[in-house]
Design a protein around this motif. Structure first.
Motif, PDB file in Angstrom:
ATOM      1  N   ALA A  45      26.319   8.611   2.782  1.00 20.45           N
ATOM      2  CA  ALA A  45      25.001   8.228   2.275  1.00 20.45           C
ATOM      3  C   ALA A  45      24.768   6.722   2.403  1.00 20.45           C
ATOM      4  CB  ALA A  45      24.860   8.658   0.817  1.00 20.45           C
ATOM      5  N   GLY A  46      25.500   6.069   3.335  1.00 18.07           N
ATOM      6  CA  GLY A  46      25.290   4.649   3.575  1.00 18.07           C
ATOM      7  C   GLY A  46      25.810   3.740   2.494  1.00 18.07           C
ATOM      8  N   ARG A  47      26.747   4.209   1.690  1.00 14.38           N
ATOM      9  CA  ARG A  47      27.211   3.414   0.558  1.00 14.38           C
ATOM     10  C   ARG A  47      28.108   2.243   0.941  1.00 14.38           C
ATOM     11  NH1 ARG A  47      28.600   8.644  -3.123  1.00 14.38           N
ATOM     12  NH2 ARG A  47      28.896   9.489  -1.037  1.00 14.38           N
ATOM     13  N   LEU A  48      28.632   2.248   2.177  1.00 14.75           N
ATOM     14  CA  LEU A  48      29.518   1.161   2.610  1.00 14.75           C
ATOM     15  C   LEU A  48      29.060   0.565   3.936  1.00 14.75           C
ATOM     16  CD1 LEU A  48      32.972   2.850   1.835  1.00 14.75           C
ATOM     17  CD2 LEU A  48      31.704   1.243   0.388  1.00 14.75           C
ATOM     18  N   THR A  49      27.769   0.632   4.206  1.00  9.13           N
ATOM     19  CA  THR A  49      27.235   0.193   5.493  1.00  9.13           C
ATOM     20  C   THR A  49      27.622  -1.252   5.810  1.00  9.13           C
ATOM     21  OG1 THR A  49      25.356   1.690   5.293  1.00  9.13           O
ATOM     22  CG2 THR A  49      25.121  -0.151   6.831  1.00  9.13           C
ATOM     23  N   GLY A  50      28.229  -1.436   6.980  1.00  4.87           N
ATOM     24  CA  GLY A  50      28.567  -2.767   7.464  1.00  4.87           C
ATOM     25  C   GLY A  50      29.847  -3.349   6.927  1.00  4.87           C
ATOM     26  N   ARG A  51      30.508  -2.662   6.020  1.00  5.57           N
ATOM     27  CA  ARG A  51      31.750  -3.207   5.477  1.00  5.57           C
ATOM     28  C   ARG A  51      32.902  -2.964   6.456  1.00  5.57           C
ATOM     29  NH1 ARG A  51      31.376  -2.772  -1.066  1.00  5.57           N
ATOM     30  NH2 ARG A  51      29.112  -3.091  -1.193  1.00  5.57           N
ATOM     31  N   ARG A  52      33.982  -3.726   6.259  1.00  6.79           N
ATOM     32  CA  ARG A  52      35.140  -3.664   7.145  1.00  6.79           C
ATOM     33  C   ARG A  52      36.371  -3.310   6.321  1.00  6.79           C
ATOM     34  NH1 ARG A  52      32.857  -8.745   8.781  1.00  6.79           N
ATOM     35  NH2 ARG A  52      33.194  -9.190   6.555  1.00  6.79           N
ATOM     36  N   ALA A  53      37.045  -2.208   6.681  1.00  9.24           N
ATOM     37  CA  ALA A  53      38.143  -1.685   5.861  1.00  9.24           C
ATOM     38  C   ALA A  53      39.437  -1.584   6.650  1.00  9.24           C
ATOM     39  CB  ALA A  53      37.771  -0.312   5.307  1.00  9.24           C
ATOM     40  N   ARG A  72      31.878   7.470   7.606  1.00  6.70           N
ATOM     41  CA  ARG A  72      30.602   8.175   7.435  1.00  6.70           C
ATOM     42  C   ARG A  72      29.701   7.509   6.405  1.00  6.70           C
ATOM     43  NH1 ARG A  72      32.696  14.497   8.106  1.00  6.70           N
ATOM     44  NH2 ARG A  72      33.577  14.146  10.185  1.00  6.70           N
ATOM     45  N   GLU A  73      30.286   6.612   5.608  1.00  8.17           N
ATOM     46  CA  GLU A  73      29.489   5.798   4.696  1.00  8.17           C
ATOM     47  C   GLU A  73      29.043   4.494   5.351  1.00  8.17           C
ATOM     48  OE1 GLU A  73      28.289   6.699   1.958  1.00  8.17           O
ATOM     49  OE2 GLU A  73      29.537   8.359   1.238  1.00  8.17           O
ATOM     50  N   GLY A  74      29.416   4.306   6.622  1.00  8.81           N
ATOM     51  CA  GLY A  74      28.943   3.157   7.381  1.00  8.81           C
ATOM     52  C   GLY A  74      29.915   2.027   7.559  1.00  8.81           C
ATOM     53  N   ALA A  75      31.178   2.181   7.119  1.00 11.19           N
ATOM     54  CA  ALA A  75      32.159   1.109   7.243  1.00 11.19           C
ATOM     55  C   ALA A  75      32.891   1.183   8.583  1.00 11.19           C
ATOM     56  CB  ALA A  75      33.169   1.183   6.103  1.00 11.19           C
ATOM     57  N   HIS A  76      33.249   0.026   9.099  1.00 10.73           N
ATOM     58  CA  HIS A  76      34.137  -0.063  10.253  1.00 10.73           C
ATOM     59  C   HIS A  76      35.567   0.021   9.729  1.00 10.73           C
ATOM     60  CE1 HIS A  76      30.630  -1.223  12.549  1.00 10.73           C
ATOM     61  NE2 HIS A  76      30.380  -2.157  11.645  1.00 10.73           N
ATOM     62  N   GLY A 100      30.014   6.626  14.542  1.00 12.66           N
ATOM     63  CA  GLY A 100      29.205   5.549  15.093  1.00 12.66           C
ATOM     64  C   GLY A 100      29.620   4.160  14.659  1.00 12.66           C
ATOM     65  N   VAL A 101      30.856   4.019  14.192  1.00 10.08           N
ATOM     66  CA  VAL A 101      31.362   2.719  13.759  1.00 10.08           C
ATOM     67  C   VAL A 101      32.621   2.374  14.549  1.00 10.08           C
ATOM     68  CG1 VAL A 101      30.411   2.942  11.435  1.00 10.08           C
ATOM     69  CG2 VAL A 101      32.727   3.772  11.908  1.00 10.08           C
ATOM     70  N   THR A 102      33.111   1.170  14.364  1.00 12.06           N
ATOM     71  CA  THR A 102      34.336   0.741  15.029  1.00 12.06           C
ATOM     72  C   THR A 102      35.548   1.387  14.382  1.00 12.06           C
ATOM     73  OG1 THR A 102      33.329  -1.394  15.533  1.00 12.06           O
ATOM     74  CG2 THR A 102      35.739  -1.257  15.701  1.00 12.06           C
ATOM     75  N   GLY A 103      36.480   1.869  15.201  1.00  7.18           N
ATOM     76  CA  GLY A 103      37.731   2.427  14.717  1.00  7.18           C
ATOM     77  C   GLY A 103      38.886   1.926  15.561  1.00  7.18           C
ATOM     78  N   VAL A 104      39.915   1.379  14.914  1.00  5.00           N
ATOM     79  CA  VAL A 104      41.093   0.883  15.628  1.00  5.00           C
ATOM     80  C   VAL A 104      42.341   1.265  14.838  1.00  5.00           C
ATOM     81  CG1 VAL A 104      39.928  -1.054  16.739  1.00  5.00           C
ATOM     82  CG2 VAL A 104      40.958  -1.366  14.487  1.00  5.00           C
ATOM     83  N   LEU A 127      37.425  -6.158  13.556  1.00  9.56           N
ATOM     84  CA  LEU A 127      36.251  -5.733  12.785  1.00  9.56           C
ATOM     85  C   LEU A 127      35.294  -6.870  12.456  1.00  9.56           C
ATOM     86  CD1 LEU A 127      38.046  -3.365  10.214  1.00  9.56           C
ATOM     87  CD2 LEU A 127      37.186  -2.813  12.517  1.00  9.56           C
ATOM     88  N   GLY A 128      35.731  -8.110  12.694  1.00 13.15           N
ATOM     89  CA  GLY A 128      34.873  -9.248  12.396  1.00 13.15           C
ATOM     90  C   GLY A 128      34.967  -9.727  10.968  1.00 13.15           C
ATOM     91  N   GLY A 129      35.971  -9.258  10.241  1.00  5.62           N
ATOM     92  CA  GLY A 129      36.164  -9.639   8.845  1.00  5.62           C
ATOM     93  C   GLY A 129      36.814  -8.511   8.090  1.00  5.62           C
TER      94      GLY A 129
END
Length: 294
Positions: A45-53, A72-76, A100-104, A127-129
């Motif tokens: 539901a977009g609760r972590l959009t743009g965050r890096r974990a 799926r919450e928007g985190a890389h 649709g996010v970065t995964g490594v 991840l850029g941070g």
């Protein structure tokens, strides 16, 4: 209106799993039945959009469920795993990228200080941070008795569950901005230890102290620190623990809900603790135990 209630006693298999054993660290595709990580069910539901974990032990079990949910919450998402777990890690990264996010992924052993430290820098680069650190890597083995507990095995448990955790956290803290979050995977064993998991339980209790102390330290910097305490969860760690068929057959059936949990049932706890919904939660231990008290 559609009734969406589900009886938690019947949501997943009630246990009675067939006898099975694996070498550590254990692999997903050798488990019967395979765990549910939320592959088909978790909806973000977009609760972590743009965050890096960064998630240690992110290849399978709870770590995979958290990686799927975060993505799926928007985190890389970056995961760390043992080299022997590369197949599981590749599957997890594919699921992350499908969102649709970065995964490594990074292969190595968190007992190695250089690796446990480098994964922080590598995650920041990829991840850029870094905004979320999930310290989840763990090792456990069934013990016949304290008298027969070998020092080498004791070292492996402590170096995986505590040294590796500290190495990664120590490197990550200076990189975390206000609003960031550290989440540790502790255990019900920290509060209700089994004699056959004495060394594992000791490390899980120490993790609780780590969380409470670090929350005190980092609160003034705007960084929250919490733990999740799982109960009996069906992950590769279980058939690799060395239990006999009878123990596997009854695994988790002593909970008030009458069954073991699945990794997918942990994901929401980590999402909550990492999200703005938990903005005033720090130093907490969130039980996900099927009703077993801490």
């Amino acid at each position: 209106m559609t009734d969406t209630r589900i009886d938690p006693r019947d949501k997943h298999p009630e246990g009675g799993f067939p006898g099975q054993e694996q070498d550590q660290p254990g692999l997903t595709d050798e488990m019967r039945p395979e765990p549910d990580h939320g592959e088909e069910t978790y909806v973000g539901a977009g609760r972590l959009t743009g965050r890096r974990a960064l998630i240690t032990g992110g290849d399978s079990g709870i770590g995979r469920a958290v990686a799927i949910a975060f993505a799926r919450e928007g985190a890389h998402v970056a995961i760390a795993h043992l080299p022997e777990e590369q197949v599981d890690a590749d599957d997890t990264v594919a699921l992350v990228k499908d969102a649709g996010v970065t995964g490594v992924s990074f292969a190595g052993d968190v007992r190695d200080e250089a690796f446990a430290t480098s994964i922080v820098d590598d995650a920041v680069d990829a991840l850029g941070g870094l905004d979320i650190v999930v310290l989840n890597a763990a090792y456990q083995k069934d013990r016949d008795s304290l008298a027969s507990l070998e020092t080498e095995e004791f070292d492996r448990v402590f170096k995986t569950n505590l040294y590796g955790l500290l190495f990664t956290a120590r490197r990550a803290v200076p990189k975390l901005e206000p609003g960031s979050s550290i989440i540790v995977t502790s255990s019900v064993q920290a509060f209700n230890p089994s004699h056959g998991l004495i060394d594992y339980a000791m490390t899980k209790a120490a993790q609780v102290a780590f969380v409470k102390a670090l929350a005190e330290e980092l609160g003034p910097q705007g960084v929250r620190v919490n733990a999740v305490a799982p109960g009996p969860i069906w992950t590769p760690l279980i058939p690799a623990t060395g239990w006999e068929a009878e123990r596997i057959a009854t695994f988790g059936t002593d909970t008030p809900l009458g069954r073991p949990g699945q990794p997918a049932e942990l994901a929401g706890a980590y999402v909550y603790l990492a999200s703005e919904a938990a903005s005033y939660v720090s130093g907490a231990v969130l039980p996900v135990t099927g009703g077993k008290p801490l």
